[in-house]
Write a protein that holds these residues in place. Structure first.
Motif, short mmCIF file in Angstrom:
data_model
loop_
_atom_site.label_atom_id
_atom_site.label_comp_id
_atom_site.label_asym_id
_atom_site.label_seq_id
_atom_site.Cartn_x
_atom_site.Cartn_y
_atom_site.Cartn_z
N SER A 1 -31.94 -26.02 -89.09
CA SER A 1 -33.38 -26.32 -89.09
C SER A 1 -34.20 -25.15 -89.63
O SER A 1 -33.71 -24.02 -89.74
CB SER A 1 -33.85 -26.63 -87.66
OG SER A 1 -33.84 -25.45 -86.88
N ASN B 1 -28.80 -22.89 -87.89
CA ASN B 1 -29.23 -23.75 -86.79
C ASN B 1 -29.63 -25.14 -87.28
O ASN B 1 -30.21 -25.93 -86.55
CB ASN B 1 -30.38 -23.10 -86.00
CG ASN B 1 -31.54 -22.72 -86.91
OD1 ASN B 1 -31.56 -23.07 -88.08
ND2 ASN B 1 -32.52 -22.01 -86.36
N ARG C 1 -30.40 -19.05 -81.72
CA ARG C 1 -30.43 -17.81 -82.51
C ARG C 1 -30.71 -16.56 -81.67
O ARG C 1 -30.04 -15.53 -81.81
CB ARG C 1 -31.49 -17.94 -83.62
CG ARG C 1 -31.67 -16.69 -84.45
CD ARG C 1 -32.82 -16.87 -85.43
NE ARG C 1 -34.03 -17.25 -84.75
CZ ARG C 1 -34.72 -18.36 -84.95
NH1 ARG C 1 -34.36 -19.19 -85.87
NH2 ARG C 1 -35.80 -18.63 -84.25
N GLY D 1 -31.17 -17.22 -92.67
CA GLY D 1 -31.19 -18.53 -92.05
C GLY D 1 -30.74 -19.58 -93.05
O GLY D 1 -30.76 -19.34 -94.26
N ASP D 2 -30.34 -20.74 -92.54
CA ASP D 2 -29.89 -21.81 -93.43
C ASP D 2 -31.01 -22.26 -94.37
O ASP D 2 -30.80 -22.45 -95.57
CB ASP D 2 -29.34 -23.00 -92.63
CG ASP D 2 -30.29 -23.48 -91.55
OD1 ASP D 2 -30.85 -22.64 -90.82
OD2 ASP D 2 -30.49 -24.71 -91.42
N GLY D 3 -32.22 -22.38 -93.83
CA GLY D 3 -33.33 -22.83 -94.67
C GLY D 3 -33.63 -21.84 -95.78
O GLY D 3 -33.90 -22.22 -96.92
N SER D 4 -33.55 -20.57 -95.45
CA SER D 4 -33.85 -19.53 -96.44
C SER D 4 -32.76 -19.44 -97.50
O SER D 4 -33.05 -19.22 -98.68
CB SER D 4 -34.01 -18.19 -95.73
OG SER D 4 -35.11 -18.26 -94.85
N PRO E 1 -36.84 -15.13 -86.55
CA PRO E 1 -35.64 -14.26 -86.48
C PRO E 1 -36.00 -12.77 -86.42
O PRO E 1 -35.47 -12.03 -85.59
CB PRO E 1 -34.88 -14.60 -87.77
CG PRO E 1 -35.32 -15.98 -88.13
CD PRO E 1 -36.73 -16.12 -87.64
N ASN F 1 -34.20 -11.91 -91.76
CA ASN F 1 -34.95 -13.06 -92.24
C ASN F 1 -36.38 -13.15 -91.68
O ASN F 1 -36.66 -12.76 -90.56
CB ASN F 1 -34.13 -14.31 -91.82
CG ASN F 1 -34.63 -15.59 -92.44
OD1 ASN F 1 -35.31 -15.60 -93.46
ND2 ASN F 1 -34.27 -16.71 -91.81
N ILE F 2 -37.24 -13.70 -92.48
CA ILE F 2 -38.66 -13.94 -92.17
C ILE F 2 -38.88 -14.74 -90.88
O ILE F 2 -38.07 -15.60 -90.53
CB ILE F 2 -39.31 -14.72 -93.34
CG1 ILE F 2 -40.79 -15.03 -93.06
CG2 ILE F 2 -38.58 -16.03 -93.61
CD1 ILE F 2 -41.49 -15.78 -94.19
N GLY G 1 -36.40 -23.09 -88.29
CA GLY G 1 -36.79 -22.76 -86.93
C GLY G 1 -38.22 -22.28 -86.79
O GLY G 1 -38.98 -22.75 -85.94
N SER G 2 -38.59 -21.35 -87.65
CA SER G 2 -39.90 -20.70 -87.51
C SER G 2 -41.07 -21.67 -87.62
O SER G 2 -42.15 -21.39 -87.13
CB SER G 2 -40.07 -19.63 -88.60
OG SER G 2 -39.27 -18.53 -88.30
N THR G 3 -40.84 -22.77 -88.31
CA THR G 3 -41.97 -23.67 -88.58
C THR G 3 -41.94 -24.91 -87.69
O THR G 3 -42.66 -25.87 -87.93
CB THR G 3 -41.99 -24.09 -90.06
OG1 THR G 3 -40.65 -24.49 -90.43
CG2 THR G 3 -42.44 -22.95 -90.95
C1 TPP Z 1 -42.44 -20.19 -99.87
C2 TPP Z 1 -42.51 -20.45 -98.41
N1 TPP Z 1 -42.42 -21.71 -97.95
C3 TPP Z 1 -42.46 -21.96 -96.63
C4 TPP Z 1 -42.60 -20.94 -95.73
C5 TPP Z 1 -42.68 -21.22 -94.24
N2 TPP Z 1 -41.50 -20.80 -93.55
C6 TPP Z 1 -41.41 -19.60 -92.93
S1 TPP Z 1 -39.99 -19.35 -92.12
C7 TPP Z 1 -39.44 -20.89 -92.55
C8 TPP Z 1 -38.15 -21.42 -92.01
C9 TPP Z 1 -36.95 -20.62 -92.36
O1 TPP Z 1 -35.83 -21.29 -91.87
P1 TPP Z 1 -34.45 -20.55 -91.70
O2 TPP Z 1 -34.25 -19.62 -92.82
O3 TPP Z 1 -33.40 -21.58 -91.48
O4 TPP Z 1 -34.65 -19.65 -90.42
P2 TPP Z 1 -34.68 -20.06 -88.87
O5 TPP Z 1 -36.08 -19.80 -88.42
O6 TPP Z 1 -34.26 -21.48 -88.73
O7 TPP Z 1 -33.71 -19.14 -88.22
C10 TPP Z 1 -40.37 -21.56 -93.34
C11 TPP Z 1 -40.21 -22.92 -93.89
C12 TPP Z 1 -42.70 -19.63 -96.25
N3 TPP Z 1 -42.83 -18.56 -95.47
N4 TPP Z 1 -42.65 -19.42 -97.58
#
Ligand code: TPP
Ligand code: MG
Lengths: 184, 168
Positions: free
Chosen positions: A100, A98, A3, A69-72, A26, A22-23, A102-104
């Motif tokens: 995954s 990615n 990323r 992000g994919d997770g978001s 990123p 994204n949180i 990533g941040s966690t």
């Molecule tokens: C409600 C909630 N659950 C879990 C988290 C923890 N958390 C922060 S970022 C993240 C991963 C996000 O993954 P993605 O969007 O794929 O971004 P990446 O870092 O992989 O680029 C998680 C699980 C959170 N902030 N809020």
């Protein structure tokens, strides 16, 4: 390619546009690579970058790039039908996939397994969805910016994070300077 | 004038031009009214936290937003209210059907009703409760207050306010 390498490549392309990022890592990476008042960094609220970006694109005419992000996207899948059904041709959703969280700590997401976010976005009614390799993200994004059509880009990359400092900007400052940039 | 037109007139008079909704039976007519108004961009959302994200974006894009939702959605949106709307200090009027109060026919609704005011109080969200139709007279002031202080503000509207549930 991970990323942070994508962000480094696209930084010159996105720096003059409104960006909602994204949180977590990123935003930290984008902030460290090329901090701009036109960047809105999410410091919390996983999942809403695409929604904030859509609301912003619907409310004003400038181009908006939501970097998600994919997770978001998986946690806020309801965003894709809303994007599909409320056309904003100044809106680009760039999903950095990615595979995954990533941040966690790079735990795998279902997007890295059997689930295709590209297919999900199409099934939700998004009619301009482009899946690309990480290496092609810059080119695809440039083309999307040149067109006047709502675009969803799914950029498939490797998981991994660059070590960047936490963002210590006050959220109200981030929001204020962003709103000034929107008006400018 | 119907209560729905009255409410939407107040939204429009206060410059609100972006409204997101997740339906409740109690809110059906006011949502229809929002949808009919050319001054308002109505963007239905699939979940209320998503809706608050849309509102945050619309606000930063220069529009005054509002969300219309059921009180059960407080359970869905606490994280978003704290980490987005409040943390970045953004105004958000929330017109909320207060299900599970007097004249409620569905027992399950009471389970969130008993938590609703406590959760809003815990979040330090200014909260107003409309029980009689005349309480709507306060709406204009509540909207002005919301945009003055840039906070999420809750307007709880119970079954009695809406005139009950018809024949139920
Ligand atoms: C409600 C909630 N659950 C879990 C988290 C923890 N958390 C922060 S970022 C993240 C991963 C996000 O993954 P993605 O969007 O794929 O971004 P990446 O870092 O992989 O680029 C998680 C699980 C959170 N902030 N809020
Ligand atoms: Mg990811």
């Amino acid at each position: 390619m991970i990323r942070s390498e994508i962000l480094r490549e696209i930084a010159p392309v996105i720096r003059d546009h409104l960006v909602v990022c994204n949180i977590g890592i990123p935003s930290q990476e984008l902030h460290a690579i090329d901090d701009q008042p036109t960047n809105f960094y999410m410091l919390g609220t996983m999942g809403l970058a695409s929604s904030i970006g859509l609301g912003l694109a619907l409310a004003q005419p400038k181009k908006v790039i939501a970097i998600d992000g994919d997770g978001s996207v998986l946690t806020n899948l309801g965003t894709l039908p809303t994007i599909a059904n409320n056309s904003a041709n100044n809106y680009i959703l760039l999903i950095i996939d990615n595979g995954s969280y990533g941040s966690t700590g790079d735990q795998p997401t279902y997007a890295g397994k059997k689930t295709s976010l590209t297919a999900v976005a199409k099934a939700c009614g998004c009619d301009n969805v482009i899946e690309c390799r990480a290496e092609d993200t810059k080119k695809v994004l440039e083309e999307a910016l040149a067109g006047d059509r709502m675009t969803v880009i799914v950029s498939k990359c490797e998981s991994g994070n660059a070590k960047m400092p936490v963002i210590t900007l006050d959220p109200v400052v981030i929001r204020h300077r962003f709103m000034e940039a929107v008006k400018a | 004038m119907s209560i729905d037109s009255r409410i939407v007139n107040d939204l429009v008079a206060n410059g609100i031009s972006f409204v997101t909704t997740v339906p409740c039976k109690q809110l059906a007519d006011v949502i229809d009214e929002v949808d009919r108004r050319p001054e308002i961009m109505h963007v239905p959302s699939n979940k209320e936290d998503e809706g608050m994200g849309l509102c945050a974006g619309a606000f930063m894009g220069g529009k005054r937003p509002a969300i219309i939702m059921q009180n059960t959605a407080i359970g869905v949106t606490i994280n978003t209210l704290a980490t987005l709307t409040q943390f970045y200090r953004m105004p958000l009027p929330m017109l909320i059907s207060y299900r599970g109060e007097l004249r409620e026919p569905v027992a399950c609704q009471v389970e969130m009703a008993v938590h609703t005011k406590a959760l809003l109080a815990q979040l330090n969200i200014p909260t107003y409760h409309f029980h009689w139709q005349k309480d709507v007279e306060e709406l204009d002031n509540i909207l002005k207050y919301t945009f003055m202080c840039s906070k999420p503000v809750a307007i709880l509207t119970d079954a009695n306010f809406w005139g009950g549930y018809g024949d139920q």
